[in-house]
Design an enzyme around this catalytic site. Sequence first.
Site, mmCIF file in Angstrom:
data_model
loop_
_atom_site.group_PDB
_atom_site.id
_atom_site.type_symbol
_atom_site.label_atom_id
_atom_site.label_comp_id
_atom_site.label_asym_id
_atom_site.label_seq_id
_atom_site.Cartn_x
_atom_site.Cartn_y
_atom_site.Cartn_z
ATOM 1 N N SER A 68 -14.043 -34.929 19.428
ATOM 2 C CA SER A 68 -13.597 -33.574 19.091
ATOM 3 C C SER A 68 -14.007 -32.501 20.080
ATOM 4 O O SER A 68 -13.530 -31.370 19.982
ATOM 5 C CB SER A 68 -14.106 -33.184 17.709
ATOM 6 O OG SER A 68 -13.328 -33.846 16.743
ATOM 7 N N LYS A 71 -11.153 -30.885 21.691
ATOM 8 C CA LYS A 71 -10.333 -29.873 21.010
ATOM 9 C C LYS A 71 -10.490 -28.496 21.651
ATOM 10 O O LYS A 71 -9.584 -27.667 21.592
ATOM 11 C CB LYS A 71 -10.716 -29.809 19.522
ATOM 12 C CG LYS A 71 -10.396 -31.108 18.762
ATOM 13 C CD LYS A 71 -10.984 -31.101 17.353
ATOM 14 C CE LYS A 71 -10.671 -32.403 16.613
ATOM 15 N NZ LYS A 71 -11.352 -32.486 15.309
ATOM 16 N N TYR A 195 -2.965 -37.189 19.945
ATOM 17 C CA TYR A 195 -4.277 -36.715 19.459
ATOM 18 C C TYR A 195 -5.351 -37.803 19.630
ATOM 19 O O TYR A 195 -6.452 -37.535 20.113
ATOM 20 C CB TYR A 195 -4.127 -36.294 17.993
ATOM 21 C CG TYR A 195 -5.434 -36.022 17.293
ATOM 22 C CD1 TYR A 195 -6.113 -34.821 17.481
ATOM 23 C CD2 TYR A 195 -5.994 -36.967 16.435
ATOM 24 C CE1 TYR A 195 -7.322 -34.573 16.841
ATOM 25 C CE2 TYR A 195 -7.192 -36.726 15.784
ATOM 26 C CZ TYR A 195 -7.849 -35.537 15.993
ATOM 27 O OH TYR A 195 -9.051 -35.300 15.368
ATOM 28 N N TYR A 243 -17.958 -28.011 12.062
ATOM 29 C CA TYR A 243 -17.392 -28.267 10.730
ATOM 30 C C TYR A 243 -18.204 -27.576 9.639
ATOM 31 O O TYR A 243 -18.623 -26.435 9.812
ATOM 32 C CB TYR A 243 -17.269 -29.779 10.475
ATOM 33 C CG TYR A 243 -16.638 -30.498 11.627
ATOM 34 C CD1 TYR A 243 -15.345 -30.162 12.026
ATOM 35 C CD2 TYR A 243 -17.319 -31.464 12.342
ATOM 36 C CE1 TYR A 243 -14.751 -30.805 13.100
ATOM 37 C CE2 TYR A 243 -16.733 -32.107 13.412
ATOM 38 C CZ TYR A 243 -15.452 -31.772 13.786
ATOM 39 O OH TYR A 243 -14.877 -32.394 14.832
ATOM 40 N N VAL A 261 -17.523 -36.797 17.166
ATOM 41 C CA VAL A 261 -18.151 -37.935 16.488
ATOM 42 C C VAL A 261 -18.621 -39.035 17.442
ATOM 43 O O VAL A 261 -19.243 -39.999 17.012
ATOM 44 C CB VAL A 261 -17.260 -38.554 15.372
ATOM 45 C CG1 VAL A 261 -17.120 -37.628 14.181
ATOM 46 C CG2 VAL A 261 -15.921 -38.994 15.903
#
Length: 308
Positions: A68, A71, A195, A243, A261
């Site tokens: 991530s 992103k 993705y 998060y 992760v």
Amino acid sequence: MVIDKVRLGAFLEKLAAEIVAREDWGKVADYIPELAKVDPAQFAVSMVLADGTELNAGATDQRFSIQSVSKVFTLASVLGRQGESVWVRVGREPSGDRFDSILLLEQEKGRPRNPFINAGAIVTTDELLAGRTPREALSEILIFLRDAAEDEDIQIDEKVAASEKRTGFRNAALANYLASFGNLKNPPEMTLGTYFHQCAIEMTTLQLARAGRSIAQLPVSARMLLPERARRICSLMMTCGHYDGSGDFAFRVGLPGKSGVGGGILLIAPKRASIALWSPGLNGYGNSQMGTYAAERIARFTGWSVFG
Ligand code: GLU
């Protein structure tokens, strides 16, 4: 405060040695089988300072799956390409929910809370795909990273991408849900495949810290973002980058960061330093356990905080 680079370098070495001797590594992500094979007992930190000085400690030549953390760079690419229009499709609020939660998507009619939870990142990837093939979209992210890091040797680990594709049922559910609300421009499987590949980019901490110079607005950066854009990306990293652990991370560290992760964290001290941390064991929020601990120690040692 002028930072003493020699002391900082020695501090990072000591911190890495201390962490390697610990046992509370957290658990590696096992919902992506390829990541479950990684030994959690690893740690690396790389830092680039505003004058270009690079400091490294631990396993800084080890490649890891940035997951991530990618992103941030997809968002930067999308904003660079088409400006602010993406905000019609995705919000800018922390979700307070797990990274792969579907709950709010139902309540909020298919507009994900922010671009860093999975649903939001699937939307930004979909936006990047508009009018191009998956190969072209992925090569745009790779080119961004390679330019920013001044390093051509940044690739996608196909095994990790395939592994996530095989078991990515939740992400498939999110993509289909987005499509059901009309918030996907491409077929769900095409956006998802892109993705998964974007998440499977692998880098070393040194490559990631160098790429992060663009977000940190370091004058030595090979690729500059508009200052206002960099500031906004940082504000999203601060509020949404970890998060449902984002508040705790902000409280403990006081600097914007984005986790993945795979155990990576990109930590930004705006105009001062770009820092990449990696330790694959995760805490209960799905963020690197030792990476978070190290980020907190670094912030305390340097006194760096966006809160003065
Ligand atoms: N590829 C991962 C997923 O979609 C990314 C999640 C993360 O790094 O937090 O589940």
